[in-house]
Design a protein around this motif. Structure first.
Motif, PDB file in Angstrom:
ATOM      1  N   ARG A 246       0.857  -1.188   0.000  1.00  0.00           N
ATOM      2  CA  ARG A 246       0.000   0.000   0.000  1.00  0.00           C
ATOM      3  C   ARG A 246       0.897   1.244   0.000  1.00  0.00           C
ATOM      4  N   THR A 247       0.511   2.228  -0.796  1.00  0.00           N
ATOM      5  CA  THR A 247       1.259   3.487  -0.876  1.00  0.00           C
ATOM      6  C   THR A 247       0.338   4.613  -0.427  1.00  0.00           C
ATOM      7  N   SER A 248       0.891   5.554   0.338  1.00  0.00           N
ATOM      8  CA  SER A 248       0.090   6.712   0.738  1.00  0.00           C
ATOM      9  C   SER A 248       0.862   7.997   0.487  1.00  0.00           C
ATOM     10  N   LEU A 249       0.114   9.076   0.308  1.00  0.00           N
ATOM     11  CA  LEU A 249       0.720  10.403   0.174  1.00  0.00           C
ATOM     12  C   LEU A 249       0.172  11.266   1.305  1.00  0.00           C
ATOM     13  N   THR A 250       1.048  11.747   2.170  1.00  0.00           N
ATOM     14  CA  THR A 250       0.635  12.648   3.241  1.00  0.00           C
ATOM     15  C   THR A 250       1.005  14.062   2.823  1.00  0.00           C
ATOM     16  N   VAL A 251      -0.020  14.884   2.636  1.00  0.00           N
ATOM     17  CA  VAL A 251       0.175  16.231   2.097  1.00  0.00           C
ATOM     18  C   VAL A 251      -0.022  17.233   3.233  1.00  0.00           C
ATOM     19  N   ARG A 252       0.964  18.101   3.431  1.00  0.00           N
ATOM     20  CA  ARG A 252       0.893  19.067   4.532  1.00  0.00           C
ATOM     21  C   ARG A 252       1.571  20.376   4.137  1.00  0.00           C
ATOM     22  N   THR A 253       1.479  21.367   5.024  1.00  0.00           N
ATOM     23  CA  THR A 253       2.138  22.656   4.806  1.00  0.00           C
ATOM     24  C   THR A 253       3.144  22.869   5.924  1.00  0.00           C
ATOM     25  N   SER A 254       4.403  22.958   5.558  1.00  0.00           N
ATOM     26  CA  SER A 254       5.427  23.236   6.555  1.00  0.00           C
ATOM     27  C   SER A 254       5.274  24.680   7.019  1.00  0.00           C
ATOM     28  N   CYS A 255       5.332  24.906   8.342  1.00  0.00           N
ATOM     29  CA  CYS A 255       5.091  26.254   8.885  1.00  0.00           C
ATOM     30  C   CYS A 255       6.212  27.210   8.519  1.00  0.00           C
ATOM     31  N   ARG A 256       7.440  26.751   8.655  1.00  0.00           N
ATOM     32  CA  ARG A 256       8.579  27.636   8.402  1.00  0.00           C
ATOM     33  C   ARG A 256       9.364  27.086   7.232  1.00  0.00           C
ATOM     34  N   THR A 257       9.564  27.911   6.214  1.00  0.00           N
ATOM     35  CA  THR A 257      10.337  27.440   5.063  1.00  0.00           C
ATOM     36  C   THR A 257      11.504  28.388   4.814  1.00  0.00           C
ATOM     37  N   ILE A 258      12.602  27.804   4.348  1.00  0.00           N
ATOM     38  CA  ILE A 258      13.788  28.567   3.982  1.00  0.00           C
ATOM     39  C   ILE A 258      14.053  28.223   2.521  1.00  0.00           C
ATOM     40  N   PRO A 259      14.118  29.213   1.619  1.00  0.00           N
ATOM     41  CA  PRO A 259      14.399  28.871   0.224  1.00  0.00           C
ATOM     42  C   PRO A 259      15.739  28.138   0.127  1.00  0.00           C
ATOM     43  N   ASN A 260      15.769  27.064  -0.625  1.00  0.00           N
ATOM     44  CA  ASN A 260      17.002  26.277  -0.767  1.00  0.00           C
ATOM     45  C   ASN A 260      17.787  26.814  -1.951  1.00  0.00           C
ATOM     46  N   MET A 261      18.864  27.553  -1.667  1.00  0.00           N
ATOM     47  CA  MET A 261      19.624  28.208  -2.726  1.00  0.00           C
ATOM     48  C   MET A 261      20.352  27.199  -3.614  1.00  0.00           C
ATOM     49  N   LEU A 262      20.499  25.964  -3.105  1.00  0.00           N
ATOM     50  CA  LEU A 262      21.207  24.952  -3.894  1.00  0.00           C
ATOM     51  C   LEU A 262      20.286  24.265  -4.880  1.00  0.00           C
ATOM     52  N   GLY A 263      19.012  24.655  -4.888  1.00  0.00           N
ATOM     53  CA  GLY A 263      18.077  24.025  -5.811  1.00  0.00           C
ATOM     54  C   GLY A 263      17.608  22.705  -5.254  1.00  0.00           C
ATOM     55  N   ARG A 264      17.091  21.852  -6.133  1.00  0.00           N
ATOM     56  CA  ARG A 264      16.488  20.606  -5.680  1.00  0.00           C
ATOM     57  C   ARG A 264      17.578  19.637  -5.240  1.00  0.00           C
ATOM     58  N   LYS A 265      17.491  19.175  -3.988  1.00  0.00           N
ATOM     59  CA  LYS A 265      18.470  18.225  -3.468  1.00  0.00           C
ATOM     60  C   LYS A 265      17.730  16.998  -2.995  1.00  0.00           C
ATOM     61  N   ARG A 266      18.316  15.861  -3.139  1.00  0.00           N
ATOM     62  CA  ARG A 266      17.642  14.684  -2.648  1.00  0.00           C
ATOM     63  C   ARG A 266      18.616  13.804  -1.905  1.00  0.00           C
TER      64      ARG A 266
END
Ligand SMILES: O=C(O)CCC(=O)C(=O)O
Length: 211
Positions: A191-211
């Motif tokens: 079974r696969t689930s997606l939990t969708v939420r809003t993070s309260c505090r965000t900092i723009p990631n200047m390095l772009g998409r990192k994984r």
């Protein structure tokens, strides 16, 4: 679309058919086409999209395009007032689960859980006066393509969990069970689930998409 609600779980809303069969296939196709994004934990594997947790907030990265229609659908349905920015994808094999937890203050207090592939039982527990996991209050059978929304009391004050079992037992505390399902069992499947939420505090990631 009218949700199923119950006084035992204030702030819980359940929509049995939120995504179509075609959307389910589309989501699974894209989830499976990112094998490097999976992180293996003891009791499940997960993909984390939208940002990396950081002590000062979430280092934000854009959500991948395949998740954007779902974010729009949830916002249009007024599950969220503004588009959510974080999606955690969990995959459970038979025998796997997630321990009792509350989602906590890192997120705005609305969690939307989309279920794909196979049914699973989610259990809800009261909180003791010491803040620990208390008695089981109720359970919900989460069917594939459903949406479960947790907000208000159930978000802030109740624990939720998925048992590490190969068989779910449907009992009287399963709020959305039909009478003929009581006292039956459902064998677990992937079974696969997606939990969708809003993070309260965000900092723009200047390095772009990192994984
Ligand atoms: O997989 C689920 O349905 C629950 C996931 C969950 O509780 C979480 O991501 O915090």
């Amino acid at each position: 679309m009218k949700p199923f609600q119950h006084e035992t779980l204030p702030g819980m809303q359940y929509y049995a058919h939120f995504v179509t069969a075609a959307q389910q296939q589309h989501l699974l196709h894209h989830i499976n086409s990112h094998p490097a994004a999976w992180k293996r934990l003891n009791n499940r594997t997960l993909q984390n999209w939208g940002g990396l947790p950081h002590i000062k907030g979430m280092l934000q990265t854009p959500l991948p395009p395949f998740l954007l229609p779902l974010v729009t659908q949830l916002t249009d349905a007024r599950v969220f007032a503004t588009p959510p920015n974080h999606v955690l994808i969990n995959r459970y094999l038979p025998g796997q689960g997630i321990h009792p937890h509350v989602d906590g203050p890192a997120y705005k207090p609305v969690a939307a859980i989309i279920s794909l592939q196979a049914p699973i039982l989610m259990h809800f527990y009261h909180t003791t006066q010491h803040g620990a996991v208390g008695q089981r209050a109720a359970s919900m059978l989460l069917h594939p393509r459903s949406l479960l929304v947790l907000s208000q009391h159930v978000y802030h004050h109740m624990f939720h969990a998925i048992a590490e079992t190969t068989v779910d037992h449907i009992d009287q505390l399963v709020l959305n069970a039909t009478p003929d399902q009581i006292a039956t069992t459902i064998p677990r499947q992937e079974r696969t689930s997606l939990t969708v939420r809003t993070s309260c505090r965000t900092i723009p990631n200047m390095l772009g998409r990192k994984r």
